[in-house]
Design a protein around this motif. Structure first.
Motif, PDB file in Angstrom:
ATOM      1  N   ASP A   1       0.824  -1.201   0.000  1.00  0.00           N
ATOM      2  CA  ASP A   1       0.000   0.000   0.000  1.00  0.00           C
ATOM      3  C   ASP A   1       0.866   1.262   0.000  1.00  0.00           C
ATOM      4  O   ASP A   1       0.527   2.268  -0.638  1.00  0.00           O
ATOM      5  CB  ASP A   1      -0.930   0.019   1.216  1.00  0.00           C
ATOM      6  CG  ASP A   1      -2.063  -0.988   1.078  1.00  0.00           C
ATOM      7  OD1 ASP A   1      -2.342  -1.377  -0.070  1.00  0.00           O
ATOM      8  OD2 ASP A   1      -2.637  -1.386   2.093  1.00  0.00           O
TER       9      ASP A   1
ATOM     10  N   GLN B   1      -2.806   4.726  -3.601  1.00  0.00           N
ATOM     11  CA  GLN B   1      -4.246   4.453  -3.524  1.00  0.00           C
ATOM     12  C   GLN B   1      -4.769   3.668  -4.721  1.00  0.00           C
ATOM     13  O   GLN B   1      -5.970   3.582  -4.918  1.00  0.00           O
ATOM     14  CB  GLN B   1      -4.995   5.788  -3.415  1.00  0.00           C
ATOM     15  CG  GLN B   1      -4.613   6.620  -2.204  1.00  0.00           C
ATOM     16  CD  GLN B   1      -4.848   5.881  -0.901  1.00  0.00           C
ATOM     17  OE1 GLN B   1      -5.899   5.270  -0.702  1.00  0.00           O
ATOM     18  NE2 GLN B   1      -3.867   5.917  -0.004  1.00  0.00           N
ATOM     19  N   GLN B   2      -3.896   3.102  -5.542  1.00  0.00           N
ATOM     20  CA  GLN B   2      -4.362   2.366  -6.712  1.00  0.00           C
ATOM     21  C   GLN B   2      -5.022   1.052  -6.308  1.00  0.00           C
ATOM     22  O   GLN B   2      -4.627   0.432  -5.322  1.00  0.00           O
ATOM     23  CB  GLN B   2      -3.183   2.068  -7.640  1.00  0.00           C
ATOM     24  CG  GLN B   2      -2.435   3.312  -8.083  1.00  0.00           C
ATOM     25  CD  GLN B   2      -1.233   2.958  -8.911  1.00  0.00           C
ATOM     26  OE1 GLN B   2      -1.374   2.573 -10.059  1.00  0.00           O
ATOM     27  NE2 GLN B   2      -0.050   3.082  -8.344  1.00  0.00           N
ATOM     28  N   PRO B   3      -6.044   0.593  -7.057  1.00  0.00           N
ATOM     29  CA  PRO B   3      -6.625  -0.730  -6.777  1.00  0.00           C
ATOM     30  C   PRO B   3      -5.594  -1.820  -7.016  1.00  0.00           C
ATOM     31  O   PRO B   3      -4.850  -1.791  -7.999  1.00  0.00           O
ATOM     32  CB  PRO B   3      -7.792  -0.816  -7.762  1.00  0.00           C
ATOM     33  CG  PRO B   3      -7.469   0.177  -8.846  1.00  0.00           C
ATOM     34  CD  PRO B   3      -6.701   1.271  -8.186  1.00  0.00           C
TER      35      PRO B   3
END
Length: 395
Positions: A31, A36-38
């Motif tokens: 993370d 914040q990317q999926p």
């Protein structure tokens, strides 16, 4: 008074940790790396092919160290013994296929996306990831070879014998690939198409015959096979006066009326200032000057917006034309300038940019007409492959 450096504080839950190695415990999480990317587990995107063929005696092979970190080019070298398991590029189920992504099992060097140029090559100390979609392979090659992807692989190898653990690799989260129609793929394909294959006997090196200058300034001719990059522009010393900062003899930890902030490596941009001093006690940085961090292969550069004192660890660039300050600051923190900076200071035990070295840094003829951070968006052609991919994927 000596500067007090605050220790790093972290609260860690060790109950579920099998390995208490400090480096492993403080390693960044996926993370933290990907933001914040999926995310999706890597194993959900690929099938794995491990080496199953035995190398032949003195067979040309490609090892992790044979993939150029700047270009991604591949060079073969002679294997020194049989009975090692290898991946050959071919059509059998045990071979590496076109579109496979080969990940080094040793080190954090670039991955290899198998294309037409890699046919009939033999790879040692790689594992093959076989995606179902061609664009997924291109995406994974770029993501795992980018600066963040290399950091991820270094993290996974911490606490091991140095060999990338396959199970951990497949379980680790990676960003969800972009849709096949995303225009980013065209740029990635163009970058991959420029990678080449060379057949060599041992390692990679460069040599040339050249006339060395009589003034003894040979450094640029010895650190890079393309010294002509230093002629592409005007040396910074012709555009500005460069002064090395120094800590004033008397400093205090709270601001006082009339006192100036002391800039160092942490506060070069005027923020997080921890020391102040009287104006006449040091090298004064005036609005329009550029403050450059001295230590590091890469280093920040900031436009001075209010009067300050340049402390130790800061080089002060005073443009002859005061209107050039902002453009110079933008160029000095750009990727092309950072790459040249790293080349110029190669060889030091502690990478430190000296005043004379900074003076040699070429400034492109159009840099002074650029506004803002226009140069920061231009990847340098001499930048490492990981930095080029970092810019294409995450900028």
């Amino acid at each position: 008074m000596a500067e007090v450096i605050s220790p790093v504080t972290a609260v860690l839950d060790l109950r579920e940790r099998a390995n208490w190695d400090v480096t492993a415990l403080l390693a960044p999480t996926p993370d933290e790396l990907w933001g914040q990317q999926p995310l999706i587990p890597l194993g959900a995107l690929v099938q794995v092919r491990t080496p199953r063929n035995e190398a032949k005696e003195d067979e040309p092979v490609v090892g992790p160290g044979s993939v150029d970190t700047v270009t991604g080019d591949v060079c073969t070298r002679r294997g020194r013994g049989a009975h090692r398991l290898v991946l050959r590029v071919g059509n059998t189920d045990a071979a590496a296929h076109l579109g496979d992504v080969l990940v080094p099992q040793l080190g954090d060097g670039p991955c290899v996306l198998i294309g037409e140029q890699h046919r009939a090559l033999t790879f040692v100390n790689f594992v093959a990831l076989r995606p179902e979609q061609p664009t997924t392979g291109l995406w994974l090659w770029a993501a795992l070879s980018s600066a963040r992807g290399r950091a991820l692989r270094r993290t996974l190898a911490v606490g091991t014998t140095g060999r990338l653990p396959l199970t951990a690799l497949l379980n680790t989260p990676v960003p969800v690939p972009l849709p096949p129609a995303d225009p980013c793929y065209a740029q990635l394909s163009e970058l991959h198409a420029r990678t080449s294959v060379a057949v060599g006997s041992e390692g990679r090196s460069w040599w040339r015959v050249t006339t060395l200058p009589v003034d003894g300034q040979w450094h640029r001719y010895l650190v890079t096979p393309t010294p002509e990059v230093f002629n592409d522009g005007v040396p910074l010393k012709e555009l500005a006066t460069i002064i090395a900062g120094r800590n004033p003899p008397g400093v205090f930890e709270q601001p006082r009326p009339g006192a100036l902030p002391v800039l160092n490596g942490r506060s070069v941009d005027g923020n997080k200032v921890q020391r102040w001093a009287e104006p006449g006690t040091g090298v004064v940085a005036e609005p329009g000057d550029v403050a450059v961090v001295e230590v590091g292969v890469r280093g920040r550069a900031a436009l001075v917006t209010q009067s300050a004192i340049a402390g130790t660890g800061v080089l002060l660039v005073k443009p002859h034309d005061r209107s050039h300050g902002e453009a110079l600051a933008a160029y000095l923190r750009s990727e092309p300038a950072q790459t040249l900076r790293g080349t110029l200071i190669t060889g030091g035990v502690i990478p430190r940019l000296s005043r004379s070295t900074l003076a040699q840094l070429p400034v492109p003829y159009d840099a002074l007409s650029a506004s803002g951070d226009a140069h920061a968006q231009q990847p340098s052609p001499h930048a490492p492959l990981s930095e080029k991919l970092e810019q294409l994927l995450w900028s």
